[in-house]
Design a protein around this motif. Structure first.
Motif, PDB file in Angstrom:
ATOM      1  N   SER A 174       0.823  -1.210   0.000  1.00 40.22           N
ATOM      2  CA  SER A 174       0.000   0.000   0.000  1.00 40.22           C
ATOM      3  C   SER A 174       0.859   1.264   0.000  1.00 40.22           C
ATOM      4  N   GLY A 175       0.400   2.257  -0.765  1.00 43.49           N
ATOM      5  CA  GLY A 175       0.983   3.590  -0.688  1.00 43.49           C
ATOM      6  C   GLY A 175       2.387   3.709  -1.229  1.00 43.49           C
ATOM      7  N   ASP A 192      -3.096  -1.596  -2.733  1.00 38.42           N
ATOM      8  CA  ASP A 192      -3.906  -0.387  -2.852  1.00 38.42           C
ATOM      9  C   ASP A 192      -3.073   0.881  -2.689  1.00 38.42           C
ATOM     10  N   LYS A 193      -3.576   1.932  -3.310  1.00 39.11           N
ATOM     11  CA  LYS A 193      -3.053   3.293  -3.167  1.00 39.11           C
ATOM     12  C   LYS A 193      -1.596   3.421  -3.597  1.00 39.11           C
ATOM     13  N   ASN A 194      -1.156   2.552  -4.498  1.00 36.18           N
ATOM     14  CA  ASN A 194       0.188   2.658  -5.038  1.00 36.18           C
ATOM     15  C   ASN A 194       0.183   3.528  -6.288  1.00 36.18           C
ATOM     16  N   THR A 195       1.285   4.211  -6.537  1.00 39.11           N
ATOM     17  CA  THR A 195       1.470   4.995  -7.751  1.00 39.11           C
ATOM     18  C   THR A 195       2.593   4.357  -8.549  1.00 39.11           C
ATOM     19  N   ASN A 228      -7.659   1.411  -5.945  1.00 43.25           N
ATOM     20  CA  ASN A 228      -7.218   2.802  -5.798  1.00 43.25           C
ATOM     21  C   ASN A 228      -5.746   3.018  -6.111  1.00 43.25           C
ATOM     22  N   ASN A 229      -5.228   2.269  -7.069  1.00 43.68           N
ATOM     23  CA  ASN A 229      -3.873   2.494  -7.549  1.00 43.68           C
ATOM     24  C   ASN A 229      -3.894   3.443  -8.744  1.00 43.68           C
ATOM     25  N   ASN A 239      -9.146   2.009  -9.503  1.00 39.33           N
ATOM     26  CA  ASN A 239      -7.823   2.253 -10.067  1.00 39.33           C
ATOM     27  C   ASN A 239      -7.893   3.247 -11.225  1.00 39.33           C
TER      28      ASN A 239
END
Length: 718
Positions: free
Chosen positions: A466-467, A491-494, A516-517, A542
Motif C-alpha cells: 500500500s501507498g 492499494d493506493k500505489n502509484t 485505488n492504484n 484504479n
C-alpha cells in the motif's frame, strides 16, 4: 611513666605507618618499573630503560595486583609514538588512557592488547560465562598493526562492562581487527577501523567481530561455553577500507546475541557487508551512513549460503569444542528495527550479494552436516525463519537488490527510498521470497529497479502492499510469482513508466483486492492477472492510463470477483480484457473508459462474466463492448453509455448463453450500435436501449441468430 612512653611510641609508629600509606597511595615512584602512582592514576614513564610494552604492561599489572572493589585505576601513557613488541594485558577495574598515543606493533604474531592472559583465559572459574573481569576501558590511541601479523589487534572475551572510546584501529594482516566474545555490556564509541590488508579477498571478515565462543577454530584460547554477547552499543564509529564492517558470521543454533545497538556509524569503501547481524535479538540498527560499499546490512537467523554453494559452514550445535551438545531454544521473534540508514552501494566492490538490506531465514528440509574448517556438527532439519523485523525509513542507492526478505514473518517494510544506478544488474527494489509470511510493504519509493519494483515470490504471503511509489522499473512495478499471495489489498500505489506491467500476478497467485492504484505509461498492461491467478475481491477505483497494451487484463484461467469503478484512459489496446478461460464472478461495472485505442471491454476465448453494466465509454477506436469466441455474459449487458466508438457499440459473436441487453445508451458509433453475429440457439433479448447511428452509415442493429428485440431496425440513412 613507662606506660605513657610506650603509648606515645605506639602513636608515633601508627602515625608513621599511616603517613607511609598515604604517601604510597598518592605519589609513589617505581623507578625500576617505569610508572608513578598518584591516587587512582598510574602514570607511565617512557623515559626508563624499559621497552614501551613492558612499561605499559607493568603499570597494568600494578592495577591488577592492587585491585579492590569499587576502585578503578587509570593507566596514563604520555603522548608520543611507540613501538610495541608484544601483547598488553588488561584486567578488571582498569582504564587505559592512550589519547594522543600511537602504538605500532612490531611482532609477527600475537595481539596488541588482550583481556587477561592466556592462562587466566583458560580458567573456567574466573572466565566462564561473563567472567569476573569487569569495568575495563580503553581511551584513544592509534593502534597500528603490521601486515605480517595475522592475529587480531584487539582480543577480549568473558567480561562485563568493556568500553573502547576514541580509538583508531589500523592495518594488520588479520581476519578481524577487533575480536570479542561473551561480553555483557560492550561499548564502542567514536572509534575508527581502517585499512585492513585483505580487503578484496574471498572469505573476507568483519573488522569488528562479535563472536560466539564454541570452537577453537572460531575463538581459540578461551572457555568455549557458547556465551553470547549482551548489551552492545556501537556508535559514532567509522569503518573505512576494510573487508567487512562489523558483526558476526559464526552461529550457535539456539543462542542469540541480545540488545544490540548499532547506530550513527559511517562506513566507507567497505568491500562486503557493512553490518552482519547473525542471530541477534532486540536489535536497533539505525542512522548509519554507508558510502561506496559492496553491500549494506544483513540480518539473519541462518548463515546465508554462498552463491556457488549449498554447503553449511560456520554453524554449530555443540560447545566446548564439540564435547557438549546444547539443547537449542529456537526464538524466531527478533524484535528488531533497521531504520533511517543511508546506504550507497558500488558494483566495483567485492561482495557476493550487492543488497542494501537483507533479512534472511532458511528452511533446512533435512539434517545436513556442516563442512569446512571448524564445524562438522550435524545441523538438524528445521525452519530457521525470522520474524518481527521492521525495515523503515532507509534511503538505499543500490547496484543490486534494495531490500530482500527471505523466509521472514510478521515484519514490515515501510517508508524506504530505493533507487538502482546499475543498469547491468537484474534485481528487484523490494523482494520477498522463500515462503515469507505476513509482511506489510507500505509507503516505499522505488525508482529504476532493474527488474521489479516490488516482487513477492516463492510461496510467500504479504498482508498489504500500500501507498508505494514505483517509477521506471525495467520489468514489473508490483509482481507476484509462484503461488504467492497478498491476503489484504494492493492499494493506493502509484506506478509509472515500467517496461512491462504495472501490477502483475503470475503462476497461480492470489490477492484479495486491487484498489485505488494510479498506474500510468507502463509498456504492457496496467494490471495483469495471469496463469490461474485470482483476485478474490474487487479490482476497483484504479486509475490506469497510457498502457502500451491493455489497462486491466485477465488471461489463462484467471479470475476476479468484480472489476468496478476504475478509470481507464488512452490505453493502446483494450481497456478491460478477459482472455482464454478467465472469469469475473460478479460484474464489470461503473468503469470510466476514454480515448482507448482498441475495444473498451473485450471477452475472448471462452471467458465469462455475470454482467457488464453502467460503464461509461467514450472516444474508443474500436468496439465499445466485444464478446467473442464462445465467451459468456451470464446475466445482462445493461445501462452502459457508449459514445463515439469507431466500430460497433456492442458486438457479440459466438456466445454460449442466453443474454439480455437492456437500458444501454449508444450513440455516435461509426458502425452499427449493436451487432449480434451468432447462430447460437440461445435466446438474446434486446430491450429499452437508446441507440443512434451516424447518418448515412449503418443500420442500428445487425442481427443473426435467435434474437428478440424491441428496437426497430432503421433503414439506411434514417
Amino acid at each position: 611513666m613507662k606506660y605513657v612512653k610506650k603509648f606515645v611510641l605506639g602513636i608515633e609508629i601508627l602515625a608513621a605507618v599511616l603517613l607511609f600509606s598515604f604517601i604510597h597511595d598518592l605519589d609513589v615512584v617505581h623507578a625500576e618499573t617505569g610508572y608513578t602512582v598518584s591516587g587512582n592514576t598510574i602514570q607511565v614513564n617512557m623515559s626508563t630503560a624499559q621497552s614501551p610494552k613492558d612499561a605499559i604492561d607493568s603499570a597494568l599489572s600494578y592495577a591488577q595486583n592492587n585491585y579492590s572493589e569499587g576502585r578503578i585505576y587509570t593507566v596514563k601513557v604520555p603522548e608520543g609514538t611507540y613501538e610495541l613488541e608484544g601483547t598488553l594485558h588488561i584486567f578488571a577495574n582498569t582504564t587505559l588512557d592512550v589519547r594522543g598515543v600511537t602504538l605500532k606493533y612490531t611482532k609477527d604474531n600475537g595481539n596488541m592488547i588482550m583481556l587477561g592472559t592466556p592462562k587466566t583465559n583458560k580458567n573456567i572459574a574466573t572466565m566462564g560465562g561473563y567472567g569476573t573481569i569487569k569495568n575495563v576501558s580503553i581511551l584513544g590511541g592509534n593502534w597500528v598493526g603490521n601486515n605480517v601479523n595475522t592475529s587480531s589487534l584487539v582480543r577480549m572475551a568473558h567480561a562485563r562492562n568493556v568500553l573502547f572510546e576514541g580509538c583508531v584501529i589500523q592495518g594488520g594482516g588479520c581476519a578481524h581487527q577487533m575480536e570479542v566474545a561473551a561480553i555483557e555490556g560492550f561499548f564502542v564509541k567514536n572509534c575508527t577501523f581502517k585499512d585492513m590488508l585483505q580487503t578484496n579477498a574471498p572469505g573476507n571478515q568483519e573488522a569488528l567481530q562479535l563472536d560466539m565462543p564454541c570452537s577453537e577454530y572460531v575463538f581459540s584460547g578461551i572457555i568455549l561455553d557458547g556465551t553470547p554477547m549482551k548489551d552492545v552499543v556501537v556508535t559514532g564509529c567509522t569503518f573505512e577500507n576494510v573487508s567487512k564492517g562489523l558483526g558476526t558470521h559464526n552461529m550457535l543454533i539456539g543462542r542469540y546475541h541480545t540488545n544490540i545497538q548499532i547506530k550513527n556509524n559511517t562506513f566507507k569503501n567497505v568491500e562486503g557487508e557493512c553490518i552482519v547481524a547473525l542471530n541477534y535479538r532486540d536489535c536497533d540498527i539505525r542512522e548509519n551512513k554507508i558510502i561506496n560499499c559492496g553491500a549494506g546490512i544483513t540480518f539473519a537467523y541462518f548463515r546465508p549460503f554462498a552463491n556457488d554453494s549449498d554447503s553449511i559452514k560456520a554453524i554449530y550445535t555443540t560447545i566446548f569444542d564439540g564435547k557438549e551438545t546444547i539443547n537449542p531454544q529456537k526464538l524466531p521473534d527478533a524484535c528488531t528495527y533497521i531504520s533511517n540508514n543511508h546506504i550507497s552501494l558500488s558494483s566495483d566492490r567485492y561482495a557476493t550479494d550487492h543488497t542494501g538490506i537483507r533479512v534472511y531465514g532458511y528452511w533446512l528440509e533435512q539434517d545436513q552436516q556442516a563442512v569446512g574448517k571448524g564445524s562438522s556438527d550435524v545441523i538438524p532439519a528445521n525452519n530457521y525463519y525470522i520474524s518481527n523485523v521492521n525495515v523503515t525509513g532507509n534511503v538505499i542507492k543500490t547496484c543490486g537488490y534494495g531490500i530482500h526478505l527471505s523466509d521472514t514473518r510478521d515484519s514490515t517494510v515501510s517508508g524506504n527510498k530505493i533507487s538502482n544506478h546499475d543498469e547491468n544488474s537484474w534485481e528487484d527494489g523490494i523482494l520477498v521470497d522463500a515462503e515469507s509470511k505476513n509482511i506489510s510493504i507500505q509507503n516505499n519509493s522505488v525508482q529504476n529497479a532493474t527488474r521489479n519494483g516490488i516482487c513477492i515470490d516463492d510461496y510467500s504471503s504479504v498482508r498489504r502492499i500500500s501507498g508505494n511509489k514505483i517509477t521506471e522499473s525495467m520489468y514489473y512495478g508490483i509482481s507476484l510469482h509462484d503461488n504467492s499471495k497478498v491476503t489484504g489489498n494492493i492499494d493506493k500505489n502509484t506506478i509509472s513508466k515500467c517496461d512491462d506491467n504495472g501490477i502483475n500476478l503470475n503462476d497461480v497467485c492470489q490477492v484479495k483486492n486491487i484498489t485505488n492504484n494510479v498506474i500510468s505509461s507502463c509498456s504492457w498492461h496496467g494490471i495483469n492477472v495471469y496463469d490461474g491467478s485470482s483476485v478474490s475481491g474487487t479490482i476497483s477505483g484504479n486509475k490506469i492510463s497510457k498502457s502500451g497494451q491493455n489497462g486491466i487484463f485477465l488471461n489463462l484461467d484467471s479470475t476476479a470477483k468484480s472489476i468496478t469503478k476504475n478509470t481507464l484512459t488512452e490505453n493502446q489496446k483494450y481497456a478491460i480484457a478477459l482472455y482464454e478461460g478467465s472469469q469475473v464472478e460478479n460484474s464489470i461495472s461503473s468503469n470510466i473508459i476514454s480515448k482507448n485505442k482498441r475495444h473498451a471491454i473485450q471477452l475472448n476465448l471462452d471467458c465469462a462474466v455475470n454482467e457488464i453494466k453502467s460503464n461509461k465509454i467514450t472516444n474508443t477506436k474500436g468496439k465499445g463492448i466485444c464478446i467473442e469466441d464462445d465467451s459468456t455474459v451470464w446475466s445482462t449487458i445493461a445501462s452502459n453509455r457508449i459514445e463515439t466508438a469507431t466500430q460497433e457499440g456492442i458486438y457479440i459473436q459466438s456466445i454460449r448463453n442466453s443474454l439480455t441487453i437492456k437500458g444501454n445508451t449508444i450513440k455516435k458509433c461509426s458502425r452499427s450500435p449493436i451487432v449480434i453475429n451468432t447462430a447460437s440457439k440461445k435466446k438474446i433479448t434486446i430491450e429499452k436501449n437508446s441507440l443512434t447511428v451516424k447518418k448515412g452509415k449503418n443500420p442500428v442493429l445487425v442481427l443473426k441468430g435467435k434474437v428478440k428485440s424491441d428496437v426497430k431496425v432503421a433503414k439506411k440513412g434514417k
